[in-house]
Scaffold this active site. Structure first.
Site, mmCIF file in Angstrom:
data_model
loop_
_atom_site.group_PDB
_atom_site.id
_atom_site.type_symbol
_atom_site.label_atom_id
_atom_site.label_comp_id
_atom_site.label_asym_id
_atom_site.label_seq_id
_atom_site.Cartn_x
_atom_site.Cartn_y
_atom_site.Cartn_z
ATOM 1 N N HIS A 450 0.814 -1.222 0.000
ATOM 2 C CA HIS A 450 0.000 0.000 0.000
ATOM 3 C C HIS A 450 0.842 1.265 0.000
ATOM 4 C CE1 HIS A 450 -4.023 -1.802 0.588
ATOM 5 N NE2 HIS A 450 -3.285 -2.830 0.980
ATOM 6 N N ASP A 656 3.519 9.487 -1.138
ATOM 7 C CA ASP A 656 2.342 8.718 -0.728
ATOM 8 C C ASP A 656 2.129 7.574 -1.707
ATOM 9 O OD1 ASP A 656 0.067 8.103 0.745
ATOM 10 O OD2 ASP A 656 -0.591 10.183 0.835
HETATM 11 C C1 GDG Z 1 -2.166 3.959 3.036
HETATM 12 C C2 GDG Z 1 -1.129 4.590 2.106
HETATM 13 C C3 GDG Z 1 -2.781 4.432 0.240
HETATM 14 C C4 GDG Z 1 -8.973 10.308 7.062
HETATM 15 N N1 GDG Z 1 -9.501 11.075 8.023
HETATM 16 C C5 GDG Z 1 -10.689 10.567 8.300
HETATM 17 C C6 GDG Z 1 -10.902 9.473 7.482
HETATM 18 N N2 GDG Z 1 -9.832 9.341 6.749
HETATM 19 C C7 GDG Z 1 -9.703 8.317 5.701
HETATM 20 C C8 GDG Z 1 -9.711 8.956 4.354
HETATM 21 C C9 GDG Z 1 -9.032 7.902 3.527
HETATM 22 C C10 GDG Z 1 -8.112 7.227 4.516
HETATM 23 O O1 GDG Z 1 -8.496 7.636 5.817
HETATM 24 C C11 GDG Z 1 -6.682 7.669 4.325
HETATM 25 O O2 GDG Z 1 -6.194 7.027 3.198
HETATM 26 P P1 GDG Z 1 -4.940 7.586 2.445
HETATM 27 O O3 GDG Z 1 -4.836 6.821 1.163
HETATM 28 O O4 GDG Z 1 -5.107 9.027 2.195
HETATM 29 O O5 GDG Z 1 -3.682 7.385 3.394
HETATM 30 P P2 GDG Z 1 -3.066 6.246 4.416
HETATM 31 O O6 GDG Z 1 -3.872 6.132 5.629
HETATM 32 O O7 GDG Z 1 -1.666 6.656 4.626
HETATM 33 O O8 GDG Z 1 -3.131 4.859 3.588
HETATM 34 C C12 GDG Z 1 -1.820 5.362 0.996
HETATM 35 C C13 GDG Z 1 -3.692 3.712 1.197
HETATM 36 O O9 GDG Z 1 -2.966 3.045 2.227
HETATM 37 C C14 GDG Z 1 -4.542 2.648 0.480
HETATM 38 O O10 GDG Z 1 -3.728 1.744 -0.202
HETATM 39 O O11 GDG Z 1 -3.572 5.234 -0.627
HETATM 40 O O12 GDG Z 1 -0.883 5.887 0.108
HETATM 41 O O13 GDG Z 1 -0.248 5.426 2.823
HETATM 42 O O14 GDG Z 1 -9.967 6.962 3.049
HETATM 43 O O15 GDG Z 1 -11.038 9.250 4.004
HETATM 44 N N3 GDG Z 1 -12.008 8.735 7.481
HETATM 45 C C15 GDG Z 1 -12.976 9.104 8.331
HETATM 46 N N4 GDG Z 1 -12.848 10.162 9.191
HETATM 47 C C16 GDG Z 1 -11.722 10.914 9.203
HETATM 48 O O16 GDG Z 1 -11.605 11.877 9.968
HETATM 49 N N5 GDG Z 1 -14.117 8.428 8.324
#
Ligand code: GDG
Length: 749
Positions: A450, A656
């Site tokens: 990821h 990322d």
């Molecule tokens: C890893 C990789 C890759 C955030 N704040 C809240 C909330 N979130 C959710 C977002 C999003 C998720 O968390 C974060 O996903 P990201 O992809 O931006 O980042 P990572 O957590 O670092 O994830 C990344 C991912 O895995 C998938 O493969 O894209 O690159 O680092 O969905 O919406 N959700 C809620 N409340 C919040 O306050 N409900």
């Protein structure tokens, strides 16, 4: 699970024994949680049930609660023959008057209570409750936006106080915590109840929270224990589990029927064993057709009762894997999140009452510290995100990392047949392919990473780089987010391994390993629905406070890879370079707490808070707060609402793997007047989302200019870009990602 009939038989036998004493907690076990403790009242049916149970021959019923004795008296004092235990065992009442245990109330607690009252004096909705041997702070009614500030202060006071006073402990409750003398706990009430129940009595304890564990631990092998509630990330000494108060009451009604009427059908709701997996192995092996393994698991849920926490986790992984596993009869294995005190991992446990079924294991705290906090998050995480200055290596951490992978392999080979396909996730489990093969696993093994995969100059900094690469080549399929990461991986293999490298395949020891890009996505439609009214209120209040200014939104876990200080700096530069934006634009930065026990993350938090303070101090005016910083998480619907209300989605990680927030922002826009996505070139998402305004987060002035451009962009250009962005977001979704990967995995063997 195997042997349902045996379980029913077991309980038929257990509850018939005499003398028998049922000891049950009240809040969360007999009564569901109410917004305020005073609102959690037993209905007439509950009181009638207790009354009838307490009258039965050979059966004693005791309530053991953390509530005060006055409170228990008010609610249950009129029920004849009921034993009452208040303040976690400190006060007891059989017949006649309440008796406190023989322990002088600690005077020092008054000082702690005064301190807590002082910091809550402006917060009328917080309640400091003084009890005989403890002080509790209830913050359930404090508005969520004010909780964090209050808890930070309270936490500092309690930490300082507890460190200066031996013999006290802090207990976490639901929207409350309590500081209590450690000599008072529910376990001390067990001999008292047994004595009242009669010689040789068997005890059955039911409870839901951590204070009930003391009671569970105090019981013997002829007694039995049931944990009520569905929380998974919780270690328990109980032998059985039930879903919640509804199930517990149904079970108590069944006990009444058995003891009153003799032969009865099995109970409507059976306690499920908190079982080591080997018991379930035979059946499980035949049943589960696919196994997913990741470090963490989604929160528990049953098909009929979605749990609130789970609804929040609508991130790509969970929303994609759940349906894919359910449709294929799959099972999901992960670490429970629990760190055990000893040196041994706990037995793997299974809950097949949820969809998809979940299996989990507990790890010793020292392993978590070395493997998860160490090698995973202080070696691999920063290195794979191209931040070598943050990396450090320790041999002992790598050893624990491999050991954790071996424990996962052992659990997996205990649950599924050796031919079952296994889909492994992420950087915590890179050595799992090797460990599974060593245990004789023959089925297809896939890994999806990821996070980014770095180039060979970075990867070769790992002291065990060659070995790790070789372990990776025991998988049959290796998936990455982008072709760039695939290229980096193949470059590493070419440079560090004797394997032969093709375009999308590696040949090694007479095996072919498929390597490919599988960009993860979201469920776009879930960001297009408007939230329910109740959900929307809190966000609406925030939006109202921002008023008429333009809105820029940032949403991330609080992680140094997300570039939050850099983003704030560029926002400050915007206000310097383009003073016409002063008073006219606001930045809302939602930062979700993450890995807070790793020092770099605490540091990052301080950095961000300082940067926010500096900008607000320098530019803020009476009617305008430039940056609103929210260190908390929001519900899924609230996030969608915030995205939609924002003119610019400010998504600027330094590096990322993909970044789902960028995709979510696009999906949530009003197609008739969409906002602009300002996206870092160094997010994997930039490969698909070329029509965003792409920016360089290392260059403040440039990013400030890009932000200015995004804020000024006319409707026509916005519509044009958004149309193409939305098409990209809908092309590769959470569903296509999981299906594509699984299809490739199934084709492997
Ligand atoms: C890893 C990789 C890759 C955030 N704040 C809240 C909330 N979130 C959710 C977002 C999003 C998720 O968390 C974060 O996903 P990201 O992809 O931006 O980042 P990572 O957590 O670092 O994830 C990344 C991912 O895995 C998938 O493969 O894209 O690159 O680092 O969905 O919406 N959700 C809620 N409340 C919040 O306050 N409900």
């Amino acid at each position: 699970m195997g042997g349902i009939v045996d379980i029913a038989d077991y309980w038929q036998g257990f509850v018939r024994q005499s003398p028998l004493a049922v000891v049950t907690d009240v809040d969360g076990t007999l009564l569901p949680f109410a917004p305020r403790p005073e609102e959690a009242l037993p209905g007439p049916d509950v009181v009638a049930l207790l009354r009838e149970l307490a009258q039965l021959q050979g059966l004693t019923v005791a309530l053991a609660s953390g509530r005060t004795h006055e409170d228990l008296d008010r609610l249950f004092g009129h029920v004849p023959r009921l034993l009452l235990v208040a303040e976690h065992g400190g006060w007891r009442r059989a017949e006649g008057a309440w008796q406190p245990v023989d322990l002088a109330p600690p005077e020092a607690l008054a000082e702690l209570a005064r301190e807590l009252e002082r910091i809550t004096s402006h917060q009328t909705r917080a309640l400091v409750e003084r009890k005989t041997w403890s002080v509790a702070l209830h913050y359930r009614r404090v508005p969520p936006s004010e909780r964090l500030g209050l808890l930070i202060q309270a936490d500092a006071v309690v930490r300082a106080w507890v460190s200066g006073h031996a013999g006290f402990e802090r207990l976490e409750g639901v929207h409350a915590f309590e500081v209590r003398s450690s000599r008072i706990h529910k376990g001390t009430a067990a001999p008292w109840v047994r004595e009242h129940a009669g010689a040789g009595a068997h005890l059955l304890a039911l409870g839901d929270d951590l204070t009930d564990e003391d009671l569970f631990r105090a019981l013997g092998s002829a007694d039995d224990t049931i944990l009520v509630g569905r929380e998974l990330a919780r270690s328990t000494a109980a032998r059985w589990r039930m879903n919640g108060p509804g199930a517990a009451l149904a079970f108590l009604r069944w006990i009444r029927a058995v003891r009153r009427e003799g032969t009865t059908p099995p109970p409507p709701v059976l306690p499920r064993p908190v079982t080591p997996l080997p018991l379930a192995r035979k059946e499980a092996g035949e049943r589960f057709k696919l196994l997913a393994i990741s470090n963490r698991l989604p929160a528990l849920r049953t098909p009929t009762e979605p749990c609130e926490e789970r609804k929040r986790g609508v991130g790509g992984l969970v929303s994609a894997l759940e349906p894919a596993l359910t449709a294929r009869g799959g099972l999901w294995l992960g670490w429970s999140g629990r760190a055990l005190p000893g040196a041994e991992p706990g037995p793997a446990c299974l809950d097949d009452d949820v969809l998809p079924p979940l299996a989990w294991l507990d790890l010793p705290g020292e392993w978590v510290e070395k493997s998860y906090n160490g090698f995973c998050n202080r070696s691999l995480w920063p290195l794979f995100h191209s931040m070598p200055e943050r990396v450090r290596f320790a041999d002992a951490e790598w050893e624990r990392y491999e050991q954790v992978n071996e424990v996962f392999a052992a659990a997996a080979s205990n649950i599924v047949d050796p031919d079952t396909p296994i889909w492994v996730h992420d950087y915590h489990l890179l050595a799992l392919g090797r460990a599974l093969r060593q245990r004789g696993h023959r089925g297809a093994l896939g890994l999806f990473l990821h996070i980014p995969f770095p180039g060979v100059d970075l990867f070769s900094m790992i002291p065990t780089a060659e070995r790790l690469l070789d372990e990776l080549l025991d998988f049959d399929l290796l998936g990455f987010h982008t072709p760039g990461y695939v290229g980096n991986f193949l470059q590493c293999v070419g440079a560090l391994s004797p394997a032969r490298v093709g375009d999308d395949v590696v040949e090694h020891r007479s095996r072919r390993i498929r390597v490919g890009a599988f960009p993860i996505g979201i469920l776009p439609e879930s960001f297009q629905e408007l939230p329910e009214l109740g959900v929307a209120e809190e966000t609406a209040a925030l939006l109202q406070a921002i008023g008429q200014t333009r809105l820029v939104i940032g949403v991330d876990r609080l992680d140094y890879t997300k570039g939050i200080p850099e983003r704030l700096r560029a926002f400050g530069r915007l206000l310097e370079l383009f003073p016409e934006w002063r008073g006219k634009v606001s930045l809302v930065q939602v930062s979700v707490p993450s890995r807070a026990d790793i020092p770099e993350y605490a540091e990052q938090r301080a950095l961000v808070e300082n940067a926010v303070g500096r900008i607000n101090g320098e530019f803020g005016e009476a009617h305008w707060v430039p940056v609103r910083y929210l260190y908390r998480s929001y519900g899924h619907g609230q996030l969608a609402q915030l995205y939609r209300a924002s003119d610019v989605g400010y998504v600027t990680p330094l590096r990322d793997g993909m970044n789902l927030v960028a995709k979510e922002y696009v999906a949530a826009q009003d197609p008739l007047k969409p906002g602009v996505l300002l996206l870092s070139r160094f997010a994997g998402a930039a490969v698909e989302l070329k029509d965003a305004v792409l920016t360089n987060p290392y260059h403040s002035d440039g990013m400030a200019r890009d932000l200015d451009r995004a804020l000024r962009m006319g409707l026509e250009e916005r519509l044009d870009r958004h149309g193409r962005l939305l098409a990209a977001v809908c092309r590769t979704t959470a569903v296509t990602w999981a299906e594509d990967f699984l299809r490739a995995l199934e084709a492997c063997r």
